[in-house]
Write a protein that holds these residues in place. Structure first.
Motif, mmCIF file in Angstrom:
data_model
loop_
_atom_site.group_PDB
_atom_site.id
_atom_site.type_symbol
_atom_site.label_atom_id
_atom_site.label_comp_id
_atom_site.label_asym_id
_atom_site.label_seq_id
_atom_site.Cartn_x
_atom_site.Cartn_y
_atom_site.Cartn_z
ATOM 1 N N LEU A 1 0.855 -1.191 0.000
ATOM 2 C CA LEU A 1 0.000 0.000 0.000
ATOM 3 C C LEU A 1 0.887 1.236 0.000
ATOM 4 O O LEU A 1 1.425 1.631 1.033
ATOM 5 C CB LEU A 1 -0.916 -0.008 1.225
ATOM 6 C CG LEU A 1 -1.822 -1.241 1.376
ATOM 7 C CD1 LEU A 1 -2.636 -1.144 2.651
ATOM 8 C CD2 LEU A 1 -2.724 -1.400 0.161
ATOM 9 N N GLY A 2 1.061 1.829 -1.150
ATOM 10 C CA GLY A 2 1.972 2.954 -1.310
ATOM 11 C C GLY A 2 3.162 2.546 -2.157
ATOM 12 O O GLY A 2 3.608 1.400 -2.123
ATOM 13 N N ALA A 3 3.662 3.488 -2.934
ATOM 14 C CA ALA A 3 4.769 3.201 -3.847
ATOM 15 C C ALA A 3 6.061 2.927 -3.092
ATOM 16 O O ALA A 3 6.269 3.406 -1.978
ATOM 17 C CB ALA A 3 4.969 4.382 -4.801
ATOM 18 N N ASN A 4 6.928 2.142 -3.708
ATOM 19 C CA ASN A 4 8.292 1.929 -3.219
ATOM 20 C C ASN A 4 9.238 2.367 -4.334
ATOM 21 O O ASN A 4 9.603 1.582 -5.209
ATOM 22 C CB ASN A 4 8.517 0.467 -2.850
ATOM 23 C CG ASN A 4 8.016 0.160 -1.449
ATOM 24 O OD1 ASN A 4 8.381 0.842 -0.491
ATOM 25 N ND2 ASN A 4 7.174 -0.852 -1.323
ATOM 26 N N THR A 5 9.598 3.644 -4.284
ATOM 27 C CA THR A 5 10.419 4.234 -5.335
ATOM 28 C C THR A 5 11.634 4.918 -4.728
ATOM 29 O O THR A 5 11.672 5.208 -3.527
ATOM 30 C CB THR A 5 9.614 5.279 -6.131
ATOM 31 O OG1 THR A 5 9.155 6.303 -5.221
ATOM 32 C CG2 THR A 5 8.418 4.652 -6.825
ATOM 33 N N GLY A 6 12.604 5.200 -5.578
ATOM 34 C CA GLY A 6 13.771 5.940 -5.155
ATOM 35 C C GLY A 6 14.454 5.327 -3.950
ATOM 36 O O GLY A 6 14.480 4.105 -3.758
ATOM 37 N N LYS A 7 15.008 6.192 -3.103
ATOM 38 C CA LYS A 7 15.752 5.727 -1.934
ATOM 39 C C LYS A 7 14.858 5.038 -0.912
ATOM 40 O O LYS A 7 15.348 4.330 -0.029
ATOM 41 C CB LYS A 7 16.477 6.899 -1.280
ATOM 42 C CG LYS A 7 17.582 7.493 -2.147
ATOM 43 C CD LYS A 7 18.248 8.665 -1.473
ATOM 44 C CE LYS A 7 19.324 9.270 -2.356
ATOM 45 N NZ LYS A 7 19.955 10.459 -1.725
ATOM 46 N N ALA A 8 13.541 5.221 -1.032
ATOM 47 C CA ALA A 8 12.619 4.576 -0.093
ATOM 48 C C ALA A 8 12.691 3.053 -0.194
ATOM 49 O O ALA A 8 12.332 2.354 0.761
ATOM 50 C CB ALA A 8 11.190 5.045 -0.355
ATOM 51 N N THR A 9 13.158 2.522 -1.320
ATOM 52 C CA THR A 9 13.250 1.068 -1.454
ATOM 53 C C THR A 9 14.203 0.472 -0.427
ATOM 54 O O THR A 9 14.081 -0.696 -0.058
ATOM 55 C CB THR A 9 13.720 0.672 -2.870
ATOM 56 O OG1 THR A 9 14.994 1.267 -3.132
ATOM 57 C CG2 THR A 9 12.719 1.130 -3.912
ATOM 58 N N LEU A 10 15.168 1.260 0.043
ATOM 59 C CA LEU A 10 16.110 0.773 1.051
ATOM 60 C C LEU A 10 15.404 0.359 2.324
ATOM 61 O O LEU A 10 15.826 -0.571 3.012
ATOM 62 C CB LEU A 10 17.136 1.878 1.363
ATOM 63 C CG LEU A 10 18.124 1.614 2.500
ATOM 64 C CD1 LEU A 10 19.054 0.466 2.133
ATOM 65 C CD2 LEU A 10 18.913 2.867 2.824
ATOM 66 N N HIS A 11 14.311 1.038 2.658
ATOM 67 C CA HIS A 11 13.624 0.801 3.921
ATOM 68 C C HIS A 11 12.404 -0.103 3.782
ATOM 69 O O HIS A 11 11.799 -0.483 4.787
ATOM 70 C CB HIS A 11 13.174 2.145 4.514
ATOM 71 C CG HIS A 11 14.262 3.165 4.563
ATOM 72 N ND1 HIS A 11 15.338 3.060 5.412
ATOM 73 C CD2 HIS A 11 14.458 4.303 3.850
ATOM 74 C CE1 HIS A 11 16.145 4.087 5.239
ATOM 75 N NE2 HIS A 11 15.635 4.860 4.290
ATOM 76 N N SER A 12 12.042 -0.457 2.577
ATOM 77 C CA SER A 12 10.804 -1.186 2.338
ATOM 78 C C SER A 12 10.884 -2.642 2.790
ATOM 79 O O SER A 12 11.755 -3.395 2.355
ATOM 80 C CB SER A 12 10.458 -1.144 0.842
ATOM 81 O OG SER A 12 9.449 -2.078 0.545
#
Length: 282
Positions: free
Chosen positions: A103-114
């Motif tokens: 629920l919510g995109a996983n893009t950019g640097k946020a993928t590190l925390h996903s």
């Protein structure tokens, strides 16, 4: 193929049923093992509720799950679930791990925390192909678009020779006829959120989060998503950088008195140093 479906939003998320349906439509066998509670932001954490070496399991009934799919809730982070699956904890070792639909995109640097991406990367690090799928909304209205894109991506991913990479899919929450297509994308150079930190007293840190924006990057996942495209990005589990230029640092350089050399013909003891690790070697 045997496919394990997991996520980081928890076993009560409707996104699990989308991935299960996509795998079933492709003719695969599906087992769902998802966190008993939400583990968003868990990255590749191997945390879990363990008692006497046992991880707790709970009954699970994800909404809209296709009939006949076996489901279990696991009191553990999604990466730990993928890790355990690689050792046959949920039956036969899966041929692929599908994680999401987040629920919510996983893009950019946020993928590190996903946690969604972390599960797929953990599977890959144990030799199992993985795919992470996310949709842009926290309350999706168009699961059918995520299903359509997932089936298309899975059809191509399942026949690909495994090379340690995973596929990170992001889907806009729009009706299928408003989707512009599926496009390869680079990770955006910025993350999903930024934080403002204000030191309070000695027992608290005040943090305010807000959406982060960056410069226009037409080839990035964030940019393409906001312009109606679903995106596909290849990611790799951590690997050593073979181009790094490191050298052995002697004990003298580190200010340490070398021990007496017992064998003058033997090698001088030294310490190899990189930016994060000190490793003693002979």
């Amino acid at each position: 193929m045997r496919i394990l479906v997991t996520n980081d939003d928890g076993v009560a998320s409707a996104g699990l049923a989308v991935l299960a349906q996509a795998a079933l439509d492709r003719g695969h066998r599906v087992k769902v093992a998802a966190p008993a509670e939400e583990y968003s932001g868990a990255s590749a954490s191997l945390s879990g509720e363990e008692v006497d070496g046992k991880i707790a399991l709970v009954d699970a009934h994800p909404p809209n799950m296709p009939a006949g799919v076996e489901c279990v809730g696991v009191k553990a982070a999604p990466a730990l679930i993928a890790f355990l699956a690689s050792y046959g904890a949920f039956g036969e070792v899966p041929d692929m791990v599908l994680s999401g639909v987040n629920l919510g995109a996983n893009t950019g640097k946020a993928t590190l925390h996903s946690g969604t991406v972390g599960a797929a990367l953990t599977a890959a690090s144990h030799g199992i192909p993985g795919m992470a799928v996310s949709i842009t909304s926290g309350k999706p209205q168009h699961w059918e678009t995520a299903l359509l894109v997932t089936k298309f991506a899975l059809e191509r991913w399942e026949s690909r020779t495994f090379d340690g990479r995973i596929l990170n899919i992001n889907v806009p929450d729009v009706a299928p006829d408003r989707l512009r297509g599926l496009k390869p994308a680079e990770l955006a150079s910025f993350g999903a959120v930024q934080a403002q930190v204000h030191r309070g007293d000695h027992t608290h840190i005040a943090v305010t989060y807000s959406a982060e924006t960056g410069r226009e990057e037409p080839d990035s996942d964030h940019y393409l998503l906001t312009h109606g495209w679903a995106t596909a990005t290849l990611l790799r589990a951590p690997v050593n950088d073979t181009n790094a230029r490191l050298r052995t640092i002697s004990l003298e350089e580190l200010g340490i008195t070398p021990p007496a050399i017992r064998d003058s013909a033997g090698p001088q003891e030294g310490i190899a140093v990189d930016a994060a690790t000190v490793m003693r070697k002979t």
